[in-house]
Design an enzyme around this catalytic site. Structure first.
Site, PDB file in Angstrom:
ATOM      1  N   ASP A  61      40.287  40.793  40.325  1.00  0.00           N
ATOM      2  CA  ASP A  61      39.075  40.210  40.984  1.00  0.00           C
ATOM      3  C   ASP A  61      39.099  40.112  42.550  1.00  0.00           C
ATOM      4  O   ASP A  61      40.540  39.767  43.028  1.00  0.00           O
ATOM      5  CB  ASP A  61      39.089  38.627  40.451  1.00  0.00           C
ATOM      6  CG  ASP A  61      37.904  37.691  40.957  1.00  0.00           C
ATOM      7  OD1 ASP A  61      36.848  38.254  40.674  1.00  0.00           O
ATOM      8  OD2 ASP A  61      38.236  36.945  41.841  1.00  0.00           O
ATOM      9  N   THR A  94      32.066  40.871  44.633  1.00  0.00           N
ATOM     10  CA  THR A  94      33.159  40.704  45.713  1.00  0.00           C
ATOM     11  C   THR A  94      33.659  41.682  46.516  1.00  0.00           C
ATOM     12  O   THR A  94      33.928  42.246  47.459  1.00  0.00           O
ATOM     13  CB  THR A  94      34.355  39.540  45.606  1.00  0.00           C
ATOM     14  OG1 THR A  94      35.143  39.983  44.341  1.00  0.00           O
ATOM     15  CG2 THR A  94      33.732  38.115  45.546  1.00  0.00           C
ATOM     16  N   ASP A 386      32.786  34.691  36.630  1.00  0.00           N
ATOM     17  CA  ASP A 386      31.788  35.725  37.180  1.00  0.00           C
ATOM     18  C   ASP A 386      30.484  35.786  36.342  1.00  0.00           C
ATOM     19  O   ASP A 386      29.414  35.805  36.849  1.00  0.00           O
ATOM     20  CB  ASP A 386      32.308  36.892  37.188  1.00  0.00           C
ATOM     21  CG  ASP A 386      33.493  36.865  38.387  1.00  0.00           C
ATOM     22  OD1 ASP A 386      33.560  35.933  39.023  1.00  0.00           O
ATOM     23  OD2 ASP A 386      34.228  37.821  38.591  1.00  0.00           O
TER      24      ASP A 386
END
Length: 560
Positions: A61, A94, A386
């Site tokens: 992530d 991201t 997410d």
């Protein structure tokens, strides 16, 4: 003054100006992007982040990686803020945002070497950004609340490449069910979706509970373990005798005085329980402790009680049941109570949990996530977070786009055509912006073990032929229709990534002077301890000794 220099800064101050400042900032920003680049896509790799205290995080992530790295370089932190903004606004994308931001800086560096002024680059980037968002709006797919299959595809796409990918079909169903359960005319409040993790079992064993699950059990076995049609009290107070604010000492000279003292304490505790009973509560969630004597009184009254409830759980229960959190037990009234169809103690994953179900005043659900180890469960939780975010914003906006690098490839094609209509040197910046966007499909190919040049050629060929949803299958290396294959992302994930990356790149490009009040602490860009290992990368630390990006207590040395 003659020829004597005028000193206006302290001796400890450091200053880097002109091309050196731009080069230093660009290098720092690109280094951050490189740190996250290999995690992009379904074949992205994970990072192991080891903290100074020994705690370990295994994830791909993007925002988690950059936050755990404890980056100190001020320019690099601006790129980290891109990931943080992306996470806060849309929960996903991201890594894509950071990669695009890094490539925008790289393209700008080439233009600066060609004597294109930073202001011209800024204007070109801003024009390209606005045009790109307009193009994406035109190409977006309409998504409605009834398009369950498409919503599940969007949820599954957000999990692709993460630890939960093997069970993404099952988890996507749970995510969509959870979001649609709490959706109302005002939108989707994800605060009404509680995530509870349980170590043990397989990821596929995860389930959705219509209510709130609290990782607690009742304070006394004498209390009921199941309450039906429960009036629920949430108390931010202790059911204990209050301690004095100053140190005191009680001297007892005979047994009667001791008995009187204990009777007084018992009376106080009984008064607290009587207040709860008079209000009509059947279940009590207290955020503080419950005295043993109070436990007995509650059990005698047939009340199920839980002590030391986390404030987040208490707030969730209050939202779910419609209860008002009471700050003082003596102030509780019937109007402060919430309602639940059932409150029961159940065994979940080998541990006892309190389950509050069949709530009336507010919709609330709990996702029970399972996994074989703590690290697996943590990564599944991040993936679910997410997915919840992307489904929420899809329902809010009603727009989605194909994934797999399809939007970026199409944008690059459209922006190159748009550049012809842009005058001056800004045209070069628009073309550079298009090249930077192609960093996404190029990185997907690299991370998938494919030839990035061949993949880009195939993608461009398909888009030239009008296949705007053609994207790269990182597993087979083929160019396929992503919309047909169900690889779909919310429109806002892409527009936010373009916005954030552009703003960060432009801000760094406009800096031509870096003035530090003192020596900025931090290791080299590659996270080492400053030892002689051949020297830092070009620009690392930069002129004037600017600090770099320290690893996690040295544990991230050489990661970049």
């Amino acid at each position: 003054m003659g020829n004597q220099p005028m000193i206006v800064m302290s001796e400890d101050s450091q200053r880097t100006s002109g091309d050196d400042a731009q080069s230093m900032n660009i290098t720092a920003g690109k280094a951050v992007a490189e740190a996250a680049r290999t995690t992009l896509g379904p074949k992205g790799m994970d990072k192991m982040l080891v903290g100074s205290s020994g705690n370990v995080v295994v994830t791909n992530d993007g925002v988690t990686i950059l936050q755990e790295m404890e980056i100190e370089h001020p320019a690099a932190n601006m790129i980290v803020e891109v990931a943080q903004t992306q996470e806060e606004e849309v929960s996903d994308g991201t890594t894509s945002a950071v990669v695009v931001g890094g490539d925008l800086l790289g393209q700008a560096e080439d233009l600066l070497d060609q004597d294109v002024h930073a202001t011209s680059i800024e204007q070109g980037y801003r024009q390209a950004s606005e045009e790109a968002k307009a193009i994406l709006e035109e190409q977006a797919i309409d998504v409605g609340a009834d398009d369950t299959e498409l919503l599940e595809q969007i949820a599954a796409t957000a999990m692709t490449g993460k630890g939960a990918e093997n069970a993404k079909g099952r988890l996507a169903e749970l995510v969509v069910d959870a979001v649609t359960s709490v959706a109302d005319d005002a939108g989707v409040d994800t605060d009404n979706i509680k995530i509870e993790t349980v170590v043990g079992g397989a990821i596929e064993d995860s389930e959705l509970v219509d209510g709130v699950v609290v990782d607690k059990d009742r304070v006394s076995d004498a209390m009921p373990y199941f309450v039906e049609d429960a009036n629920v009290a949430v108390i931010d107070d202790a059911l204990e005798v209050a301690e004095t604010e100053i140190d005191t000492e009680v001297n007892v000279t005979d047994p009667d005085q001791l008995e009187e003292f204990l009777d007084r304490e018992q009376e106080q505790l009984r008064a607290m329980v009587d207040d709860i009973v008079d209000a009509g509560a059947d279940v009590v969630f207290a955020e503080d402790g419950i005295d043993d004597m109070a436990q007995q009184f509650l059990a005698d009254a047939g009340i199920l009680a839980v002590r030391r409830t986390k404030s987040s759980d208490a707030a969730q229960i209050a939202r779910a049941t419609g209860a008002q959190v009471v700050g003082n037990v003596g102030d509780i009234e019937a109007d402060d109570l919430g309602f639940a169809g059932t409150v029961s103690q159940q065994s979940v994953g080998g541990s006892q949990q309190l389950v509050v179900e069949d709530v009336e005043d507010a919709s609330s659900v709990t996702l029970l996530l399972r996994g074989g180890t703590e690290h697996v469960v943590d990564e599944v939780e991040r993936a679910i977070g997410d997915s919840l975010g992307v489904v929420r914003i899809t329902l809010e906006d009603g727009k989605a786009l194909p994934g797999g690098g399809a939007p970026e490839t199409n944008l690059a094609l459209e922006l190159r055509d748009f550049a012809d209509s842009v005058g001056g040197r800004e045209q070069l910046a628009v073309e550079a912006f298009a090249d930077a966007l192609e960093s996404i499909p190029r990185t997907l190919a690299e991370n998938g073990g494919l030839d990035p040049i061949d993949s880009l050629v195939d993608l461009r060929s398909q888009h030239d032929a009008g296949q705007s949803s053609a994207g790269l299958d990182a597993y087979s290396g083929d160019v396929i229709d992503m919309e047909t294959e169900g690889v779909v992302e919310p429109l806002r994930v892409k527009t936010q990534a373009i916005d954030s990356a552009t703003e960060a790149a432009v801000m760094l490009l406009r800096i031509d002077d870096v003035i530090a009040a003192g020596d900025l602490k931090g290791g080299q860009i590659d996270g080492d301890d400053g030892g002689d290992d051949g020297g830092p990368p070009a620009g690392a630390g930069g002129p004037g000794g600017m600090g770099g990006m320290g690893g996690m207590g040295g544990g991230m040395g050489g990661m970049m």
